[in-house]
Design a protein around this motif. Structure first.
Motif: not given
Length: 108
Positions: A2, A64, A66, A94, A101, A103
């Motif tokens: 990411s 979310q 990250v 991830i 992540t 949620t």
């Protein structure tokens, strides 16, 4: 992997404190303790919902976060983002410990 440059928002992770009892032996109200500050990318879902809880209509918006990988984060935790509490509903790794992540559901 990411893009770490997108993780530009500060969040506070909070874990439930051990259940205490009041003077009558009843469980005290739930409280949370800070577990650290992290930088995260915030992703808002456009699909908000409205639920009826305790005879009141409540807006729920999935959000979310990250962030970098941490092995200790649990779905029982919550996120404090700008003074708004987000209840964690899922923790997803991830890649191979490249990040997490979270949620969540923002209530308001």
């Amino acid at each position: 992997m990411s893009n770490i440059g997108k993780r530009n928002r500060q969040i506070q992770l909070q874990a439930p404190a051990p259940v205490a009892q009041n003077g009558y032996g009843e469980p005290a109200p739930a409280s949370f303790s800070d577990q650290g500050t992290e930088f995260a990318q915030v992703i808002y879902s456009s699909a908000g919902q409205e639920l009826v809880q305790a005879a009141q209509q409540t807006a729920v918006q999935p959000v979310q976060f990250v962030m970098r990988y941490r092995a200790d984060v649990r779905p029982t935790w919550q996120v404090d983002f700008g003074g708004t509490i987000h209840l964690i509903t899922a923790v997803t790794e991830i890649g191979r410990r490249q990040g997490l992540t979270l949620t969540t559901q923002r209530r308001g």
